[in-house]
Design a protein around this motif. Sequence first.
Motif, PDB file in Angstrom:
ATOM      1  N   PRO A 212       0.838  -1.207   0.000  1.00 19.61           N
ATOM      2  CA  PRO A 212       0.000   0.000   0.000  1.00 19.61           C
ATOM      3  C   PRO A 212       0.868   1.250   0.000  1.00 19.61           C
ATOM      4  CG  PRO A 212       0.151  -0.913   2.209  1.00 19.61           C
ATOM      5  CD  PRO A 212       0.827  -1.908   1.302  1.00 19.61           C
ATOM      6  N   ARG A 213       0.265   2.352  -0.283  1.00 17.04           N
ATOM      7  CA  ARG A 213       0.990   3.624  -0.305  1.00 17.04           C
ATOM      8  C   ARG A 213       1.475   3.936   1.108  1.00 17.04           C
ATOM      9  NH1 ARG A 213       1.474   7.586  -3.992  1.00 17.04           N
ATOM     10  NH2 ARG A 213       1.798   9.724  -3.252  1.00 17.04           N
ATOM     11  N   ALA A 214       2.759   4.180   1.264  1.00 18.35           N
ATOM     12  CA  ALA A 214       3.352   4.363   2.578  1.00 18.35           C
ATOM     13  C   ALA A 214       3.020   5.729   3.158  1.00 18.35           C
ATOM     14  CB  ALA A 214       4.867   4.215   2.497  1.00 18.35           C
ATOM     15  N   ALA A 215       2.898   5.776   4.495  1.00 18.31           N
ATOM     16  CA  ALA A 215       2.752   7.061   5.167  1.00 18.31           C
ATOM     17  C   ALA A 215       4.065   7.824   5.136  1.00 18.31           C
ATOM     18  CB  ALA A 215       2.301   6.853   6.614  1.00 18.31           C
ATOM     19  N   LEU A 216       5.183   7.101   5.206  1.00 19.71           N
ATOM     20  CA  LEU A 216       6.503   7.734   5.215  1.00 19.71           C
ATOM     21  C   LEU A 216       7.529   6.751   4.673  1.00 19.71           C
ATOM     22  CD1 LEU A 216       8.421  10.057   5.989  1.00 19.71           C
ATOM     23  CD2 LEU A 216       8.537   9.079   8.292  1.00 19.71           C
ATOM     24  N   LEU A 217       8.331   7.219   3.746  1.00 14.43           N
ATOM     25  CA  LEU A 217       9.438   6.448   3.203  1.00 14.43           C
ATOM     26  C   LEU A 217      10.738   7.084   3.682  1.00 14.43           C
ATOM     27  CD1 LEU A 217      10.603   4.282   1.254  1.00 14.43           C
ATOM     28  CD2 LEU A 217      10.408   5.988  -0.576  1.00 14.43           C
ATOM     29  N   CYS A 218      11.576   6.305   4.381  1.00 17.53           N
ATOM     30  CA  CYS A 218      12.866   6.772   4.897  1.00 17.53           C
ATOM     31  C   CYS A 218      13.984   6.052   4.158  1.00 17.53           C
ATOM     32  CB  CYS A 218      13.000   6.483   6.397  1.00 17.53           C
ATOM     33  SG  CYS A 218      11.732   7.201   7.435  1.00 17.53           S
ATOM     34  N   LEU A 219      14.869   6.796   3.524  1.00 18.08           N
ATOM     35  CA  LEU A 219      15.988   6.186   2.826  1.00 18.08           C
ATOM     36  C   LEU A 219      17.115   7.196   2.675  1.00 18.08           C
ATOM     37  CD1 LEU A 219      14.972   5.837  -0.946  1.00 18.08           C
ATOM     38  CD2 LEU A 219      13.867   7.347   0.660  1.00 18.08           C
ATOM     39  N   ASN A 220      18.339   6.707   2.429  1.00 18.14           N
ATOM     40  CA  ASN A 220      19.462   7.615   2.261  1.00 18.14           C
ATOM     41  C   ASN A 220      19.672   7.925   0.780  1.00 18.14           C
ATOM     42  OD1 ASN A 220      21.065   5.478   1.155  1.00 18.14           O
ATOM     43  ND2 ASN A 220      21.625   4.835   3.227  1.00 18.14           N
ATOM     44  N   ARG A 221      20.666   8.761   0.489  1.00 19.01           N
ATOM     45  CA  ARG A 221      20.852   9.207  -0.889  1.00 19.01           C
ATOM     46  C   ARG A 221      21.228   8.052  -1.816  1.00 19.01           C
ATOM     47  NH1 ARG A 221      23.782  15.164  -0.824  1.00 19.01           N
ATOM     48  NH2 ARG A 221      22.565  16.055   0.885  1.00 19.01           N
ATOM     49  N   ARG A 222      22.092   7.172  -1.346  1.00 15.76           N
ATOM     50  CA  ARG A 222      22.480   6.036  -2.176  1.00 15.76           C
ATOM     51  C   ARG A 222      21.273   5.172  -2.500  1.00 15.76           C
ATOM     52  NH1 ARG A 222      22.992   1.130  -0.766  1.00 15.76           N
ATOM     53  NH2 ARG A 222      23.116   1.630   1.468  1.00 15.76           N
ATOM     54  N   GLU A 223      20.440   4.929  -1.508  1.00 14.00           N
ATOM     55  CA  GLU A 223      19.245   4.112  -1.718  1.00 14.00           C
ATOM     56  C   GLU A 223      18.255   4.800  -2.648  1.00 14.00           C
ATOM     57  OE1 GLU A 223      19.526   2.089   2.743  1.00 14.00           O
ATOM     58  OE2 GLU A 223      18.237   3.820   2.365  1.00 14.00           O
ATOM     59  N   ALA A 224      18.109   6.102  -2.507  1.00 10.05           N
ATOM     60  CA  ALA A 224      17.206   6.840  -3.392  1.00 10.05           C
ATOM     61  C   ALA A 224      17.694   6.778  -4.829  1.00 10.05           C
ATOM     62  CB  ALA A 224      17.091   8.292  -2.922  1.00 10.05           C
ATOM     63  N   ALA A 225      19.001   6.910  -5.021  1.00 12.41           N
ATOM     64  CA  ALA A 225      19.549   6.827  -6.373  1.00 12.41           C
ATOM     65  C   ALA A 225      19.297   5.446  -6.975  1.00 12.41           C
ATOM     66  CB  ALA A 225      21.046   7.135  -6.337  1.00 12.41           C
ATOM     67  N   THR A 226      19.440   4.391  -6.167  1.00 16.58           N
ATOM     68  CA  THR A 226      19.173   3.032  -6.641  1.00 16.58           C
ATOM     69  C   THR A 226      17.709   2.870  -7.030  1.00 16.58           C
ATOM     70  OG1 THR A 226      20.923   2.135  -5.233  1.00 16.58           O
ATOM     71  CG2 THR A 226      19.259   0.588  -6.026  1.00 16.58           C
ATOM     72  N   LEU A 227      16.823   3.379  -6.193  1.00 19.05           N
ATOM     73  CA  LEU A 227      15.393   3.300  -6.501  1.00 19.05           C
ATOM     74  C   LEU A 227      15.067   3.950  -7.839  1.00 19.05           C
ATOM     75  CD1 LEU A 227      13.527   4.067  -3.146  1.00 19.05           C
ATOM     76  CD2 LEU A 227      13.312   2.019  -4.541  1.00 19.05           C
ATOM     77  N   LEU A 228      15.711   5.085  -8.095  1.00 19.67           N
ATOM     78  CA  LEU A 228      15.395   5.853  -9.296  1.00 19.67           C
ATOM     79  C   LEU A 228      16.253   5.459 -10.494  1.00 19.67           C
ATOM     80  CD1 LEU A 228      14.987   9.320  -7.551  1.00 19.67           C
ATOM     81  CD2 LEU A 228      13.170   7.827  -8.401  1.00 19.67           C
ATOM     82  N   GLY A 229      17.194   4.553 -10.289  1.00 19.48           N
ATOM     83  CA  GLY A 229      18.011   4.084 -11.396  1.00 19.48           C
ATOM     84  C   GLY A 229      19.033   5.093 -11.871  1.00 19.48           C
ATOM     85  N   THR A 230      19.501   5.956 -10.979  1.00 19.01           N
ATOM     86  CA  THR A 230      20.510   6.951 -11.333  1.00 19.01           C
ATOM     87  C   THR A 230      21.836   6.599 -10.657  1.00 19.01           C
ATOM     88  OG1 THR A 230      19.924   8.366  -9.460  1.00 19.01           O
ATOM     89  CG2 THR A 230      18.758   8.743 -11.531  1.00 19.01           C
ATOM     90  N   ALA A 231      22.917   7.147 -11.214  1.00 18.73           N
ATOM     91  CA  ALA A 231      24.238   6.834 -10.677  1.00 18.73           C
ATOM     92  C   ALA A 231      24.421   7.391  -9.276  1.00 18.73           C
ATOM     93  CB  ALA A 231      25.316   7.384 -11.611  1.00 18.73           C
TER      94      ALA A 231
END
Length: 404
Positions: free
Chosen positions: A32-51
């Motif tokens: 389900p749609r999360a109330a809050l997503l917590c992640l660091n910059r490296r993890e965010a980049a991985t999620l979005l497929g960026t270097a």
Amino acid sequence: MTAPANTPSVWTFAGNAKDIQRLLARSAQDLPRAALLCLNRREAATLLGTAALDSLEAVAQAATHLRAAVCEAVVITGDEADHADTPQASGWLSPSATTGQTQSHPDADAVFADAAAQALARGFVAMEAIVMACMARQDALSRHTGTGPLQPRPDFAQRSANLPRFSLPRPTTVSGFAALGDVDLGLYAVVGSAAWVARVVAAGVRTVQLRIKDAEGPEHRDFVRQQVRESIHAATAAGAQLFINDHWQLAIEEGAYGVHLGQEDLPIADLAAIAQAGLRLGISTHAYWEVCRAWALRPSYIACGPIHPTQAKAMPWLPQGNDNLAYWCALLPLPVVGIAGMDVARTEQAARAGAAGVAVISAITAAASPESAIAQLQEAIRRGRASPPVTAPTFPKPTLLPMP
């Protein structure tokens, strides 16, 4: 994908590629749609497929994209600062005090996510939960000796050194305004005209705010200037501290003692000009992140409210009550003013809670005898300060209802 205990709607990054793809696609019924997503910059980049997310702008854009795609709110943590994007507010949070190390400790993200989950479980909205998570992580880092688990103290939220700075929508380097001549603000009368300023200072009030409503625009400028000028004259003659609400340009030009700004005015006011002119600054706050935004500027005082229900201004905030006021007074190492819904009994309670000032509007201006009301309110402050103080709670109560 993992969820902190007791809060399934808080998501943290676990590094599973399949779960990441399903999360972004939102193709699985069990995500389900999360109330809050917590992640660091490296993890965010991985999620979005960026270097990498190697700029502040890239981090902010990533947070916006992730919030739109998968969650109600998101925070991307970093070594020096975190970016939050929530329904309540968005911006950068950075530590107020240094710990001698960055936020990149291996366990720092877990401490952050756990504290955020616990705050959400107590009924705080996402932005307040993020602030509390910053405080918990800061406390854990500040006391860590290099061995053993990274863990915050139970009273981490009572320590001002843990309170983060929260950025304004418009960047500013200003931090620090002139101190009050008298930090004992006492009865703080909020009135709407120079005539009222003269009347309340003649009755013994030594802190007053000129708050002129419905007089915006250039056609009203001469009228407002005259009101400011006359108010300054009356307050100066009485030895009172006068704050001009909103009209900071006129306050500078006319040599006022101070300015009071609401949160909506902070992004548009020339804070550097106010500071350079030597004016004192008071800021209204209603929630954790607004306190953090004010705290980042190091104003002369911070006003917290609404302490009680009020008819003076329509607001979405829950009345905070005396326990929250006691919390802010204990947490903040600068004068705190309690505002909203004050009468004689509530003024006494606010003084017991530790308020340096108690802001009053209608209890003075709507009274049959304002002079008698002022005397009763001032006596209430004296009684409150002579009484046993209110014990500040470990945590405040939420000030905004979560969105359904």
